[in-house]
Scaffold this motif. Structure first.
Motif, PDB file in Angstrom:
ATOM      1  N   LYS A  19      19.826   0.827  77.537  1.00  9.74           N
ATOM      2  CA  LYS A  19      18.730   1.790  77.723  1.00  9.74           C
ATOM      3  C   LYS A  19      18.299   2.347  76.368  1.00  9.74           C
ATOM      4  N   VAL A  46      15.498  11.593  68.103  1.00  8.39           N
ATOM      5  CA  VAL A  46      16.810  11.029  68.437  1.00  8.39           C
ATOM      6  C   VAL A  46      17.869  12.109  68.588  1.00  8.39           C
ATOM      7  N   TRP A  61      27.132   6.302  76.300  1.00  7.27           N
ATOM      8  CA  TRP A  61      25.729   5.888  76.236  1.00  7.27           C
ATOM      9  C   TRP A  61      25.533   4.595  77.023  1.00  7.27           C
ATOM     10  N   HIS A  95      18.791   1.656  70.235  1.00  2.69           N
ATOM     11  CA  HIS A  95      19.901   1.806  71.168  1.00  2.69           C
ATOM     12  C   HIS A  95      21.081   2.365  70.386  1.00  2.69           C
ATOM     13  N   VAL A  96      22.061   2.916  71.080  1.00  3.71           N
ATOM     14  CA  VAL A  96      23.277   3.373  70.412  1.00  3.71           C
ATOM     15  C   VAL A  96      24.488   2.878  71.190  1.00  3.71           C
ATOM     16  N   TYR A 130      24.110   2.810  65.360  1.00  8.64           N
ATOM     17  CA  TYR A 130      22.718   2.676  65.774  1.00  8.64           C
ATOM     18  C   TYR A 130      22.366   1.193  65.838  1.00  8.64           C
ATOM     19  N   ILE A 160      16.843   4.636  73.371  1.00 15.57           N
ATOM     20  CA  ILE A 160      16.772   6.070  73.091  1.00 15.57           C
ATOM     21  C   ILE A 160      15.328   6.407  72.727  1.00 15.57           C
ATOM     22  N   ALA A 184      18.295  13.582  71.895  1.00 12.83           N
ATOM     23  CA  ALA A 184      18.830  12.668  72.901  1.00 12.83           C
ATOM     24  C   ALA A 184      20.335  12.443  72.749  1.00 12.83           C
ATOM     25  N   VAL A 185      20.820  12.344  71.496  1.00 14.19           N
ATOM     26  CA  VAL A 185      22.232  11.989  71.286  1.00 14.19           C
ATOM     27  C   VAL A 185      23.024  13.081  70.569  1.00 14.19           C
TER      28      VAL A 185
END
Length: 240
Positions: free
Chosen positions: A200, A211, A196, A179-180, A223, A202, A214-215
């Motif tokens: 939920k 990753v 974010w 997760h972040v 993180y 990643i 996604a981010v």
């Protein structure tokens, strides 16, 4: 501003004894309990079961957990100065226990003692010191040992997946979720304003290369690795 010399001392007891002697005000590394509570509640739902906070310092995080209904929160730190101070501060709250201990040697605790181990910066501190790979592996082995099967090690860190995942792989067989959370998130900034969605996961492949898509590259986040102990994975690895 921390110098390279001071960050290299993060793994040393003398550094923290000296720091907590001079800095008595509560300080939370990375994130406070309020910002992380939705994730803690998700992965640590049983509030009557014991939880271990490693490298607690003088953070109010453990207090936040008890205020949120957790009934057995054990906090450890390598600094006797801060542990003495925290025991004095919370002497009237039996749900909070503070022990002076090195996370690389937690023999006071039996195997499978905790539902969850929460780490905000302790692994990062060990990685700043000498023999960091050896000491981080010792720490992760001990975390694995004191966790119950299906227990969770929740690591809040600045460390990106390409390196942290290798550390997990070298210690034990974990089932890991990522997760972040925005670095800037505070009590005064509601979760709804975060870019974010904290609860939920990643998408995460074995090497962590998924990753970035996604981010983005070099995101301004902490993180959060949720590493689930799974004894069946260890049995499969031993049989291979």
């Amino acid at each position: 501003m921390e110098t390279e010399t001071s960050t290299q001392s993060y793994s040393e007891q003398w550094y923290w004894d000296e720091r907590y002697t001079n800095e008595s005000e509560p300080f939370d590394w990375y994130q406070n309990y309020t910002s992380l509570a939705p994730l803690i509640n998700l992965y640590v739902p049983r509030r009557t079961h014991p939880v271990l906070i490693i490298g607690c310092g003088n953070s109010a995080f453990s207090e936040g957990m008890v205020d949120d209904g957790y009934e057995d929160v054990v906090s450890i730190d390598i600094s006797s100065v801060v542990i003495d101070a925290m025991n004095k501060k919370y002497s009237d709250r039996p749900q909070l226990k503070y022990l002076k201990m090195d996370v690389r040697d937690m023999k006071v605790f039996g195997d499978a003692s905790f539902d969850a181990v929460i780490d905000k910066g302790t692994l990062d501190s060990i990685l700043c010191g000498s023999n960091s790979r050896k000491h981080s592996t010792q720490m992760l082995e001990e975390v694995w040992r004191v966790l119950k099967d299906k227990g969770v090690y929740i690591l809040i860190t600045y460390g990106a997946p390409d390196y942290r995942l290798r550390l997990f792989k070298d210690s034990r067989s974990w089932t890991t979720k990522l997760h972040v959370i925005d670095k800037s998130l505070t009590d005064h900034q509601p979760l709804e304003t975060s870019k974010w969605e904290l609860t939920k996961p990643i998408p995460l492949d074995a090497e962590g290369s998924s990753v970035e898509s996604a981010v983005g590259k070099s995101p301004d986040v902490h993180y959060i690795y949720v590493c689930i102990k799974d004894e069946s994975l260890k049995s499969e690895a031993d049989a291979a």
